[in-house]
Design an enzyme around this catalytic site. Structure first.
Site, mmCIF file in Angstrom:
data_model
loop_
_atom_site.group_PDB
_atom_site.id
_atom_site.type_symbol
_atom_site.label_atom_id
_atom_site.label_comp_id
_atom_site.label_asym_id
_atom_site.label_seq_id
_atom_site.Cartn_x
_atom_site.Cartn_y
_atom_site.Cartn_z
ATOM 1 N N TYR A 165 86.452 71.967 105.344
ATOM 2 C CA TYR A 165 85.881 70.750 105.139
ATOM 3 C C TYR A 165 85.162 70.143 106.032
ATOM 4 O O TYR A 165 84.109 69.931 106.248
ATOM 5 C CB TYR A 165 86.766 69.779 104.460
ATOM 6 N N LYS A 169 81.292 69.388 107.017
ATOM 7 C CA LYS A 169 80.750 68.057 107.263
ATOM 8 C C LYS A 169 80.361 67.825 108.631
ATOM 9 O O LYS A 169 79.407 67.232 108.728
ATOM 10 C CB LYS A 169 82.156 66.965 106.828
HETATM 11 P P1 NAP Z 1 85.903 62.350 94.383
HETATM 12 O O1 NAP Z 1 86.263 61.135 93.814
HETATM 13 O O2 NAP Z 1 86.521 63.635 94.434
HETATM 14 O O3 NAP Z 1 84.403 62.596 93.698
HETATM 15 C C1 NAP Z 1 83.695 63.780 94.213
HETATM 16 C C2 NAP Z 1 82.255 63.759 93.401
HETATM 17 O O4 NAP Z 1 81.521 64.767 93.808
HETATM 18 C C3 NAP Z 1 82.382 63.785 91.931
HETATM 19 O O5 NAP Z 1 81.432 62.901 91.374
HETATM 20 C C4 NAP Z 1 81.801 65.268 91.636
HETATM 21 O O6 NAP Z 1 81.199 65.120 90.090
HETATM 22 C C5 NAP Z 1 80.958 65.458 92.425
HETATM 23 N N1 NAP Z 1 80.804 66.846 92.743
HETATM 24 C C6 NAP Z 1 81.693 67.874 93.048
HETATM 25 N N2 NAP Z 1 81.144 69.054 93.488
HETATM 26 C C7 NAP Z 1 79.945 68.725 92.709
HETATM 27 C C8 NAP Z 1 78.669 69.745 92.463
HETATM 28 N N3 NAP Z 1 78.834 71.067 92.821
HETATM 29 N N4 NAP Z 1 77.469 69.274 92.117
HETATM 30 C C9 NAP Z 1 77.477 67.942 91.519
HETATM 31 N N5 NAP Z 1 78.509 67.054 91.799
HETATM 32 C C10 NAP Z 1 79.494 67.622 92.508
HETATM 33 O O7 NAP Z 1 85.437 62.031 95.943
HETATM 34 P P2 NAP Z 1 84.922 60.856 96.780
HETATM 35 O O8 NAP Z 1 86.197 60.619 97.552
HETATM 36 O O9 NAP Z 1 84.066 59.805 96.072
HETATM 37 O O10 NAP Z 1 83.982 61.421 97.762
HETATM 38 C C11 NAP Z 1 82.452 61.446 97.893
HETATM 39 C C12 NAP Z 1 82.165 61.963 99.088
HETATM 40 O O11 NAP Z 1 82.652 61.219 100.184
HETATM 41 C C13 NAP Z 1 82.365 63.325 99.345
HETATM 42 O O12 NAP Z 1 81.189 64.111 100.007
HETATM 43 C C14 NAP Z 1 83.638 63.328 100.301
HETATM 44 O O13 NAP Z 1 83.600 64.478 101.207
HETATM 45 C C15 NAP Z 1 83.220 62.187 101.056
HETATM 46 N N6 NAP Z 1 84.290 61.496 101.868
HETATM 47 C C16 NAP Z 1 85.294 60.893 101.132
HETATM 48 C C17 NAP Z 1 86.368 60.226 101.636
HETATM 49 C C18 NAP Z 1 87.483 59.752 100.984
HETATM 50 O O14 NAP Z 1 88.473 59.183 101.700
HETATM 51 N N7 NAP Z 1 87.449 59.492 99.684
HETATM 52 C C19 NAP Z 1 86.159 60.358 103.096
HETATM 53 C C20 NAP Z 1 85.516 60.925 103.674
HETATM 54 C C21 NAP Z 1 84.383 61.437 103.043
HETATM 55 P P3 NAP Z 1 82.026 65.864 88.835
HETATM 56 O O15 NAP Z 1 83.310 65.099 88.665
HETATM 57 O O16 NAP Z 1 80.709 65.477 87.931
HETATM 58 O O17 NAP Z 1 82.098 67.594 89.234
#
Ligand code: NAP
Length: 257
Positions: A165, A169
């Site tokens: 990851y 990133k």
């Molecule tokens: P999440 O709740 O797990 O949601 C992930 C999203 O990514 C879902 O909408 C999923 O869509 C979509 N996704 C995954 N694989 C995909 C693919 N192959 N094609 C299209 N869509 C895909 O994650 P989140 O926490 O909201 O994270 C959003 C972003 O922020 C990510 O890039 C994550 O790495 C980043 N981030 C999050 C955090 C945190 O603490 N939450 C921290 C740092 C960075 P489906 O459900 O439709 O598959």
């Protein structure tokens, strides 16, 4: 305000992506809610935008709904090409690309499989490449465009158990800076937001011990909300951010300062 701007947000059915989609819609953008597996959640996001925020535009887009769901696996280059083409066919332009979709396959480096590494690389880094690759032709033609990529603090400072990851990133940061340099002469900007720990399904899946440990590293003493990421996306997409490109904005309660 982002009136009549067309925005594509990947992974916008839930989590941070959903908050971004709602916020851009609040700013009056037309929003394409991309999803992969969560069709129902994407439909809910679209319905929320079309009922709560629907401010039908005048002009050529009059009568169109403000949001539309679009299924596409961003790790698939062909599917991304078709999605971008379909958006341009429907709306005539694409103005804002938010690469938010991402996955985790955490494991210690010693135990991490090729499959775990590749899955994260294919979605979190190549997925970002795919959408930018296809959208850039349109952005260049328009001589405008905003690219906002969601990386992570893990891509800046690393994280034990997240070698795959963090590598992907960190790759997003390098990719964004190169794209920012390549497209700058045409008025196109590309920036990164690096969230810290934000309350979504992704972090809810972590054990209490891991959460407690991360919390102890956050000077502001709390986990972030998806809306706190969405606000920065709306700013970077706005005219007010026209002179900002190639930057990495950490939104992490001070974790990486
Ligand atoms: P999440 O709740 O797990 O949601 C992930 C999203 O990514 C879902 O909408 C999923 O869509 C979509 N996704 C995954 N694989 C995909 C693919 N192959 N094609 C299209 N869509 C895909 O994650 P989140 O926490 O909201 O994270 C959003 C972003 O922020 C990510 O890039 C994550 O790495 C980043 N981030 C999050 C955090 C945190 O603490 N939450 C921290 C740092 C960075 P489906 O459900 O439709 O598959």
């Amino acid at each position: 305000m982002l009136e009549n701007k067309v925005a594509l947000v990947t992974g916008a059915g839930r989590g941070i992506g959903k908050a971004i989609a709602l916020r851009l819609a609040q700013e009056k953008a037309i929003v394409i809610v991309n999803y992969n597996g969560s069709r129902e959640k994407a439909m809910e996001t679209v319905a929320e935008i079309n009922t709560v925020y629907n401010m039908k535009s005048s002009g050529p887009l009059a009568g169109s709904q403000q949001a539309q769901a679009y299924q596409c696996d961003i790790s698939d280059d062909e599917q991304c090409g078709k999605m971008i083409q379909d958006i341009i066919k429907t709306y005539g332009h694409l103005d804002i690309l938010v690469n938010n979709a991402g996955i985790t396959r955490d494991n210690l480096i010693m135990k991490m499989s090729d499959e775990e590494f590749d899955a994260v690389y294919e979605t979190n880094l190549k997925g970002v490449f795919h959408t930018i690759h296809h959208a850039s032709r349109q952005f260049l033609k328009q001589r405008s465009g905003r690219i906002i990529n969601i990386s992570s603090v893990s891509g800046i400072i690393g994280n034990a158990g997240q070698a795959n990851y963090s590598a992907a990133k960190a790759g997003v940061i390098g990719l964004t800076k190169s794209v920012a340099r390549e497209l700058a002469s045409r008025g196109i900007t590309a920036n990164v937001i690096a969230p810290g720990m934000i309350e979504t399904d992704m972090t809810n899946a972590l054990s209490e011990a891991v959460k407690e440990n991360m919390l102890s590293q956050i000077p502001l003493g709390r986990i972030g909300r998806p809306e706190e990421i969405a606000g920065a996306v709306a700013f970077l997409a706005s005219d007010e951010a026209s002179y900002i490109t190639g930057q990495v904005l950490a939104i992490d309660g001070g974790m990486t300062m």
